[in-house]
Design a protein around this motif. Sequence first.
Motif, mmCIF file in Angstrom:
data_model
loop_
_atom_site.group_PDB
_atom_site.id
_atom_site.type_symbol
_atom_site.label_atom_id
_atom_site.label_comp_id
_atom_site.label_asym_id
_atom_site.label_seq_id
_atom_site.Cartn_x
_atom_site.Cartn_y
_atom_site.Cartn_z
ATOM 1 N N VAL A 215 0.453 4.156 0.917
ATOM 2 C CA VAL A 215 0.634 4.751 2.103
ATOM 3 C C VAL A 215 1.676 4.506 3.171
ATOM 4 O O VAL A 215 1.888 5.209 4.062
ATOM 5 C CB VAL A 215 -0.772 4.977 2.920
ATOM 6 N N LEU A 216 1.932 3.079 3.016
ATOM 7 C CA LEU A 216 2.884 2.509 4.162
ATOM 8 C C LEU A 216 4.437 3.011 3.435
ATOM 9 O O LEU A 216 5.276 2.570 4.340
ATOM 10 C CB LEU A 216 2.821 1.132 4.066
ATOM 11 N N ASP B 218 -6.314 3.399 11.267
ATOM 12 C CA ASP B 218 -6.091 2.154 10.619
ATOM 13 C C ASP B 218 -4.580 2.050 9.711
ATOM 14 O O ASP B 218 -3.899 1.172 9.602
ATOM 15 C CB ASP B 218 -6.980 2.064 9.116
ATOM 16 N N GLN B 219 -4.088 3.340 9.475
ATOM 17 C CA GLN B 219 -2.739 3.788 9.178
ATOM 18 C C GLN B 219 -1.756 3.361 10.249
ATOM 19 O O GLN B 219 -0.593 3.038 9.970
ATOM 20 C CB GLN B 219 -2.272 5.046 8.245
ATOM 21 N N LEU B 220 -1.945 3.918 11.121
ATOM 22 C CA LEU B 220 -1.071 3.886 12.423
ATOM 23 C C LEU B 220 -1.030 2.550 13.404
ATOM 24 O O LEU B 220 0.164 2.473 13.837
ATOM 25 C CB LEU B 220 -1.407 5.140 13.359
ATOM 26 N N THR C 104 7.484 3.114 8.408
ATOM 27 C CA THR C 104 6.918 2.654 7.187
ATOM 28 C C THR C 104 7.394 1.524 6.926
ATOM 29 O O THR C 104 8.263 0.986 7.370
ATOM 30 C CB THR C 104 7.385 3.712 5.950
ATOM 31 N N ARG D 248 2.202 0.351 13.902
ATOM 32 C CA ARG D 248 3.536 0.572 13.313
ATOM 33 C C ARG D 248 4.024 2.026 13.730
ATOM 34 O O ARG D 248 4.661 2.731 13.334
ATOM 35 C CB ARG D 248 3.366 0.648 11.861
ATOM 36 N N SER D 249 3.104 2.659 14.985
ATOM 37 C CA SER D 249 3.455 3.724 15.329
ATOM 38 C C SER D 249 3.517 3.866 17.109
ATOM 39 O O SER D 249 3.024 2.911 17.439
ATOM 40 C CB SER D 249 2.234 4.716 14.966
ATOM 41 N N TYR E 17 -6.683 8.623 11.819
ATOM 42 C CA TYR E 17 -5.807 7.628 11.040
ATOM 43 C C TYR E 17 -5.518 6.398 11.643
ATOM 44 O O TYR E 17 -4.368 5.739 11.291
ATOM 45 C CB TYR E 17 -4.461 8.461 10.776
ATOM 46 N N ASP F 109 0.834 -1.116 0.055
ATOM 47 C CA ASP F 109 0.052 -0.019 0.111
ATOM 48 C C ASP F 109 0.868 1.262 0.023
ATOM 49 O O ASP F 109 1.779 1.477 0.871
ATOM 50 C CB ASP F 109 -0.724 -0.127 1.277
ATOM 51 N N ARG G 200 5.577 -2.333 10.825
ATOM 52 C CA ARG G 200 4.905 -3.045 11.984
ATOM 53 C C ARG G 200 6.045 -4.001 12.741
ATOM 54 O O ARG G 200 6.086 -4.023 13.731
ATOM 55 C CB ARG G 200 3.675 -3.892 11.426
ATOM 56 N N THR H 292 4.020 9.019 4.413
ATOM 57 C CA THR H 292 3.096 9.121 5.535
ATOM 58 C C THR H 292 2.565 10.621 5.274
ATOM 59 O O THR H 292 3.431 11.314 4.681
ATOM 60 C CB THR H 292 3.341 8.965 6.796
#
Length: 303
Positions: A9-10, A99-101, A42, A104-105, A97, A7, A61, A13
Amino acid sequence: MSPQVIDPVLLRTDFPELKLHASGKVRDVYQLDSDHLLFVATDRISAFDYVLATGIPHKGRVLTQISLFWFDFLRDLVPNHVVTADVEQYPAAVRKYADQLRGRSMMVKRAEMFPVECVVRGYISGSAWKEYKASGRVCGIGLPPGLKESDKLPEPIFTPATKATTGHDENIPFEEMTRIVGVELSNQLRDVTLKIYKKASDYARQKGIIIADTKFEFGMTSQGITLADEVLTPDSSRFWPADKYQPGQAQESYDKQYVRDHLEQIRWNKLPPAPALPADVAQRTSEKYLEAFHQLTGRKLDV
């Protein structure tokens, strides 16, 4: 495991409400307020000092979850900068955000970072091996004659490096570090680095992984010297499978081996633009990262 589609977006960011504090080869760091930052890992991967056009599935992740594991494991030795990795506890402007984070954050305390990498080596490999072959020393430290590549050192050694914004970090003697951050802090950073390495490497060895060397970053917070950034990941360390360890040669590794081998095979000139990776190379590299996570934690990443 079937091939994964990256994806975009990964790899990049974008959170318009937040101010970008720093962007590295793998992580993007955002300012939440005067005291807190948001670290986002990322799926970017770098090799030979360039970020490649293809990412590695799940890599961000894996790096985040391994770091969180070690931050918790080492909390009795040194404070760390983690506030929370639970997206539901992030500020409201960030939670949209989720789902994106998620995974992995991490939200962290802002620290005044020391301008040195705290590197510890338990085995002789990489730049240390090249330096030893040329001079019999590493960062000014004399080592026994007759060592072979990948040999275990009699005792782990502390070999600091300056942080490079581009290219490689530069190994420096301990005396140079004392000129940069002072004698007392240098001694404290060296001592805590060696303590962390001993505890972590003893644990990892029980799990079938040799931590040949690793680097840490520290900063000052209200808690004093604080462990920050990433910790004991395949990006910041050399992880070797213990059951395949054979001194006298380069070792198989839980990291970018497939990527480096592919780039050498296609004879990339190591100049921009960095090439894309075939799907099978990206996938095999991803599996190595996932395997390292499972070996160390006993858990499987939910992919």
